[in-house]
Design an enzyme around this catalytic site. Sequence first.
Site, PDB file in Angstrom:
ATOM      1  N   ASP A  30       0.847  -1.180   0.000  1.00  0.00           N
ATOM      2  CA  ASP A  30       0.000   0.000   0.000  1.00  0.00           C
ATOM      3  C   ASP A  30       0.894   1.245   0.000  1.00  0.00           C
ATOM      4  OD1 ASP A  30      -2.500   1.417   0.223  1.00  0.00           O
ATOM      5  OD2 ASP A  30      -1.994   1.788   2.323  1.00  0.00           O
ATOM      6  N   ASP A  32      -0.158   5.044   1.027  1.00  0.00           N
ATOM      7  CA  ASP A  32      -0.316   5.964   2.152  1.00  0.00           C
ATOM      8  C   ASP A  32      -0.304   5.219   3.478  1.00  0.00           C
ATOM      9  OD1 ASP A  32      -0.637   8.414   0.638  1.00  0.00           O
ATOM     10  OD2 ASP A  32      -2.572   7.622   0.007  1.00  0.00           O
TER      11      ASP A  32
END
Length: 280
Positions: A30, A32
């Site tokens: 991922d 953020d």
Amino acid sequence: MASPTLPADDATTASLPLDEMPPVTAWLSDMDGVLVRENRALPGAQQFLDALERKGMPFLVLTNNSIFTNRDLSARLARSGLSVPEERIWTSANATAAFLTQQSPASTAYVIGEAGLTTALHGAGYIMTDQDPEYVILGETRTYDFNAITRAIRLIEGGAKFIATNPDVNGPSDEGTLPATGAVAAMIQAATGRSPYFVGKPNPVMIRAGLNKIGAHSEAAAMVGDRMDTDIQAGVEAGLRTHLVLSGSTTLEQVEAFPFRPFGIHGGIGELIELVEAER
């Protein structure tokens, strides 16, 4: 930050002994809360990416954000201090285009969204139209328009299939919380009685499409995320070994509330570098 110490009966590894697991040969991460936060690279993020490159391991950086094109995101990451080629980025817009290519190649769609979504759909051979489209596709945008939403509602009532890039109901901004794709999808669903099919995380479709892109298999892949309800859930459902980092939105105490567990829990992405170096 060191990995948290957990009780012996609360182990953070999978039930199978490590020597019985196939080696990890591909990674999904991922964006953020894992690699960046507030437009700044997190400690160890570039070193983690460098280790993957050194080991020749295919990888993708994932985001549910469908606003930006891969090129835009690559440039934004560069400003944060991270070097991520655009071909190593996988967005919910990319996943939606890949999903629709399998479901109904080169069809038609009425699209509410920005360049990230429209570029991905154009690349998949889709024609954008408001006249009898096969799909209504909702993505994230900073300029939701009442007339566009009304048109989407009427097209869905007329038989168009309803797709949304991701279920996130809100997102951050410098001014505070913003409504995101899931919130607008809920409004359209309330008006039409038709629920959308969400392609992005936690749907494992996004993960499996990403693995297909890099030619990887789930049993030999790992997923790194900072959210149990999206990243880790998607990875678990897709059959990957999942690693939760506590540098984003999830605390160690919150993990206990979920019926599934990550393969590993770490303070931050930098703690995974040794795992990468040890593989192959």
